[in-house]
Design an enzyme around this catalytic site. Sequence first.
Site: not given
Length: 190
Positions: A119-120, A123, A129
């Site tokens: 997920h990170e 980014h 998000d």
Amino acid sequence: MPVRTFSRMLTALGAIAMAVLGLTVAAPSPAVAESTPRAALVCYDTTNAGPFAGYAHQAASIWNNATNNVDLANCGSNLVIYYTYGGGSYAVRYGLGVGYVVIDYYQAQQYSPLRIMTHEIGHILGLPDNYNGDCSLLMSGGSAGTACTNPYPRSDEAATVDYYFGGYRTHTVGAEVFRDSWPVPAAMTN
Ligand SMILES: [Zn+2]
């Protein structure tokens, strides 16, 4: 016969001329080849990733398998992986494929560490998000709850990353900080 022979010669000369012309036309091809989209390399660094280095490698493989236009490799510091204790995981993006990620050790004991990592990194690869609670989405993050351990980007998330890295983007994916203080599970608030 002489006419036919001459005709053949003309045909042969024509073929040679075409070949020469073809070579002439093909001459600038190296420049064309260089402009052909190829995978961008994002070098990540796990020197400061502590117990999360292994997850970083797994997350890189997941992203590499899901996309065509970007390759993550453990080869440098475009993307530095850190970890900390408390405050939530977050990503600081300086530009597309450049920045750093901080994994919260405590958060990673509640939520899937691999999902947090992918997920990170998402980014850093340009994704925002999307806290809609859908576990099939990687960028839904903690909104999908601690039971959601899906570490894979959905096809449309991967396609967006490919779009950004494919050189087709119409806007800049710029600097931004993404704080992921995902909700504490109800059981832990008691
Ligand atoms: Zn996030």
